[in-house]
Design an enzyme around this catalytic site. Structure first.
Site, PDB file in Angstrom:
ATOM      1  N   ASP A  10      16.028 -16.547  30.315  1.00 18.94           N
ATOM      2  CA  ASP A  10      16.552 -15.263  30.787  1.00 18.94           C
ATOM      3  C   ASP A  10      16.649 -15.259  32.306  1.00 18.94           C
ATOM      4  O   ASP A  10      17.626 -14.759  32.882  1.00 18.94           O
ATOM      5  CB  ASP A  10      15.638 -14.117  30.343  1.00 18.94           C
ATOM      6  CG  ASP A  10      15.430 -14.082  28.842  1.00 18.94           C
ATOM      7  OD1 ASP A  10      16.313 -14.566  28.112  1.00 18.94           O
ATOM      8  OD2 ASP A  10      14.389 -13.564  28.413  1.00 18.94           O
ATOM      9  N   ASP A  53       6.798  -5.419  27.125  1.00 21.85           N
ATOM     10  CA  ASP A  53       5.759  -6.408  26.875  1.00 21.85           C
ATOM     11  C   ASP A  53       4.406  -5.794  27.203  1.00 21.85           C
ATOM     12  O   ASP A  53       4.184  -5.304  28.321  1.00 21.85           O
ATOM     13  CB  ASP A  53       5.976  -7.655  27.736  1.00 21.85           C
ATOM     14  CG  ASP A  53       7.181  -8.467  27.293  1.00 21.85           C
ATOM     15  OD1 ASP A  53       7.696  -8.217  26.187  1.00 21.85           O
ATOM     16  OD2 ASP A  53       7.613  -9.352  28.062  1.00 21.85           O
ATOM     17  N   ASN A  74      -2.890 -20.085  25.614  1.00 23.02           N
ATOM     18  CA  ASN A  74      -1.981 -19.774  24.516  1.00 23.02           C
ATOM     19  C   ASN A  74      -1.562 -18.307  24.539  1.00 23.02           C
ATOM     20  O   ASN A  74      -2.317 -17.433  24.969  1.00 23.02           O
ATOM     21  CB  ASN A  74      -2.648 -20.079  23.166  1.00 23.02           C
ATOM     22  CG  ASN A  74      -2.927 -21.553  22.990  1.00 23.02           C
ATOM     23  OD1 ASN A  74      -2.098 -22.394  23.295  1.00 23.02           O
ATOM     24  ND2 ASN A  74      -4.127 -21.866  22.506  1.00 23.02           N
TER      25      ASN A  74
END
Length: 302
Positions: free
Chosen positions: A257, A31, A146
C-alpha cells in the site's frame, strides 16, 4: 542527496498541489493493535502469525483488545494506507488526498475520522445507519515478532453508489485529477487472460481497450521482494527494490500500500515513471522497518 535523485522539496515548490487531486475509494478499517498474551490468542483460536476474516467467535475481540495497555489505533485498509502515504510524501499542508468509504457512527469510527484528519487526508465517509454493522476494524494481535490479524469489514461493506450520486460528493470526483482503488484481485482470471505469468499479465493488461486513446495505459505490478514490473507505451521494464537485511524488517504489512502511495505522490507532481518508482521503493523500504503503516512526523525524502 545522491546524484541524480529527485529533490522532493524543490518539486513541492515548483508544482501546484491542489485539494482533493488524488481521490481514493475502498474499505476503511481501523487497525486496533496491542501486545497480547498466548491465552488471548487461544481464547479466539488464533495462530501467532496469520491473517483471517472475523467470524462469529471473534465478535468480542475488538472490544476485548481495549483491556491491554498501550493499544494503538491506526487507520487501515489498503486504499486508506495508500492515500495516507501519498499525503505524507507530498508534504502538502492542503488536503491533497480524499477518501470515500463507509463507517458507522461509533467509537472506532470517531477515532478513525480524527486520525485521518490529523494526517491531512480529507474523508467523505458514508455513515451506515444500521446498528448491526460497526465500523470496520482489524485486530492486530502482537506476540513477540509475530502479528495475528483479524479483520471485520462490517460497515466497510455497506458503501453504496447513492453516496457518490450525491451532488456535493460527486463534485469531489469531478475535481480529482487521479482516482485510485485497490480492489482488483484476480484481475487476470476475471479478464480471461489464461496465464499466471506476471509479465504476460502486465502486457495483456496494458493492451486492453481504453476510452482515452491519446494516452497509453501504464500497468504497475509489485512482487514483494522481487522487481516491480511496469509496462508503459507497450514496453516492459523491471525495477529492482531497495535491498534490506532480514534483521531490519519489522513488519511487511502495508508495504505494498505504501509503495502505491509513494508512486502516486510523484505522479501528483507529474514526475517520470523512474522517479515515481524511486519514491515508491523509498517509502516501502521505510514502512517495513516500522510497525504497521505508520510514518515519522515529517517526510525527509529527497
Amino acid at each position: 542527496m545522491a546524484s541524480g535523485e529527485p529533490n522532493t522539496k524543490k518539486m513541492r515548490e515548483d508544482q501546484t498541489i491542489s485539494e482533493g487531486m488524488l481521490l481514493g475509494m475502498g474499505n476503511p478499517l481501523l487497525d486496533v493493535a496491542a501486545v497480547v498474551t498466548k491465552e488471548f490468542l487461544d481464547k479466539y483460536e488464533l495462530l501467532p502469525d496469520n491473517a483471517i476474516l472475523a467470524d462469529a467467535k471473534h465478535k468480542d475481540i475488538f472490544e476485548d483488545m481495549h483491556q491491554f495497555t498501550e493499544v494503538e489505533f491506526t487507520p487501515g485498509g489498503a486504499t486508506q494506507n495508500t492515500l495516507r502515504t501519498a499525503q505524507w510524501m507530498t508534504g502538502s499542508p492542503e488536503f491533497a488526498t480524499l477518501f470515500f468509504g463507509c463507517i458507522a457512527k461509533d467509537r472506532h469510527g470517531d477515532i478513525m475520522t480524527k486520525a485521518m484528519k490529523e494526517g491531512s487526508v480529507k474523508t467523505v465517509y458514508q455513515i451506515n445507519g444500521s446498528n448491526s454493522e460497526p465500523t470496520g476494524t482489524c485486530a492486530v494481535c502482537i506476540t513477540g515478532n509475530n502479528r495475528s490479524l483479524v479483520a471485520n469489514l462490517a460497515s466497510a461493506n455497506c458503501f453504496t453508489k447513492a453516496h457518490l450520486d450525491d451532488k456535493a460528493n460527486w463534485a469531489h470526483v469531478e475535481r480529482a485529477k487521479l482516482v485510485y482503488t485497490a480492489e482488483a484481485e484476480a484481475f487476470s482470471e476475471a479478464q480471461g487472460f489464461g496465464t499466471k505469468d506476471v509479465k504476460e499479465i502486465a502486457l495483456k493488461a496494458a493492451s486492453l481497450p481504453k476510452h482515452n486513446s491519446k494516452r497509453s495505459r501504464t500497468v504497475v505490478i509489485t512482487q514483494g521482494a522481487e522487481p516491480t514490473i511496469i509496462v508503459e507505451g507497450g514496453k516492459l521494464t523491471e525495477y529492482a527494490i531497495i535491498p534490506i537485511e532480514k534483521e531490519k524488517i519489522v513488519d511487511t504489512n502495508g508495504a505494498g500500500d505504501a509503495f502505491v502511495g509513494g508512486y502516486l505522490s510523484q505522479l501528483m507532481l507529474e514526475r517520470s515513471t523512474e522517479q515515481c518508482v524511486r519514491a515508491a521503493n523509498y517509502v516501502a523500504n521505510l514502512i517495513i522497518q516500522r510497525h504497521g503503516c505508520t510514518f515519522t512526523e515529517k517526510c525527509v525524502y529527497e
